[in-house]
Scaffold this active site. Sequence first.
Site, mmCIF file in Angstrom:
data_model
loop_
_atom_site.group_PDB
_atom_site.id
_atom_site.type_symbol
_atom_site.label_atom_id
_atom_site.label_comp_id
_atom_site.label_asym_id
_atom_site.label_seq_id
_atom_site.Cartn_x
_atom_site.Cartn_y
_atom_site.Cartn_z
ATOM 1 N N HIS A 6 0.821 -1.232 0.000
ATOM 2 C CA HIS A 6 0.000 0.000 0.000
ATOM 3 C C HIS A 6 0.847 1.271 0.000
ATOM 4 C CE1 HIS A 6 -3.577 -2.339 0.406
ATOM 5 N NE2 HIS A 6 -3.279 -2.783 1.612
ATOM 6 N N HIS A 40 -6.252 -7.302 -0.455
ATOM 7 C CA HIS A 40 -6.417 -5.877 -0.749
ATOM 8 C C HIS A 40 -5.666 -5.529 -2.028
ATOM 9 C CE1 HIS A 40 -6.893 -6.239 3.683
ATOM 10 N NE2 HIS A 40 -7.902 -5.412 3.463
ATOM 11 N N ASP A 89 -4.633 -12.797 3.645
ATOM 12 C CA ASP A 89 -5.929 -12.267 4.102
ATOM 13 C C ASP A 89 -7.079 -12.576 3.141
ATOM 14 O OD1 ASP A 89 -4.702 -10.529 2.352
ATOM 15 O OD2 ASP A 89 -4.801 -8.779 3.674
HETATM 16 ZN ZN LIG Z 1 -4.173 -7.129 2.727
#
Ligand SMILES: [Zn+2]
Length: 335
Positions: free
Chosen positions: A116, A153, A238
């Site tokens: 990120h 993500h 995740d």
């Molecule tokens: Zn993640």
Amino acid sequence: MLFYDPRFLEHVSSPMHVERPERLEAIVDRLRQEDLFRDVHAPSPEAVTELRRVHRAAFLEYFEHLSEGVLDPETAVHPETWGIALLAAGAVIQATRDSVAQGAPAVALVRPPGHHAGPDYGGGFCYLNNVAAAAADQVAQGRRVAILDFDAHHGNGTSEIFEDEAAVLYISTHQFGIYPGTGAAEDVGKGEGRGFNVNIPFTAGCGDESFRLAFDQIVAPVVREYKPDLVLVSLGIDAHYRDPLTGLSLSSPGYVDLMTRSAELAHELCGDRFVVALEGGYHLQALSEVYAGVVARMNRRRVDLELTQLLDAKGKGRPAIESTKRAHKEFWNLR
Ligand SMILES: [Zn+2]
């Protein structure tokens, strides 16, 4: 080859934070139990030069001298954070250099994670973009790099860093609509990078069969056509059905199968130049058994997996896969 340093356990963003030292401890403990914690290399922290290829100088300067503060509300900085983040980036850079030099797979067991972190920002538990720095280091040597991001993500940082770059192919599977909100199928990259940014935006519930279809119908054909010199994987756990943060439903065998196929692709195309770096994943057993399974396969072994429920046998992600194929039909030969 494994890359690990016990200093990665000293990073604590805040008490009770989900991105906690126990995540990495659980992986290392399981590898030790399975007698797979072998050929372990310590990273060097000399990553600043390479980091300048992916982060703006002003951001690096700011983070290095921040001492106490936050990059976002869930990404706190303390006096030791810079040094540990630098060591994590150094580990992935070194793992990649050694994998390329030796034609052998490597796994970088690092924290904090990185995908990120963008050109001039951190966030989402990420400070410096470990995988992007390793990829940029290889691009500087004239190599073409495929990054597979299987974290739940979207790796907005990695994607933005390379959005106008043709020497890096970025392919991400993620749950669309959760943090950080980016990663639509139609986002294909910019300028020279058009077609080299491939997003597969799954909905909640997508798991084993959806990932298998995405691999067969998009990941493998695009990577084969791209012909990278090496493959880097941002591997977050995740997307596992036991993960408390997201709604994807990969099982442990589903994860190990996805990684086995990825390793086979790197074997076929890149002479085993294949590097796996830890990103997210917040369920300790899921994290530890998937990483043990991945490292075992690299050693031609298997470990017992307990989290084996098959929650997506039919391929709930077909509409997402079709939207990605539509968005990329002008760039790649996709069935
Ligand atoms: Zn993640």
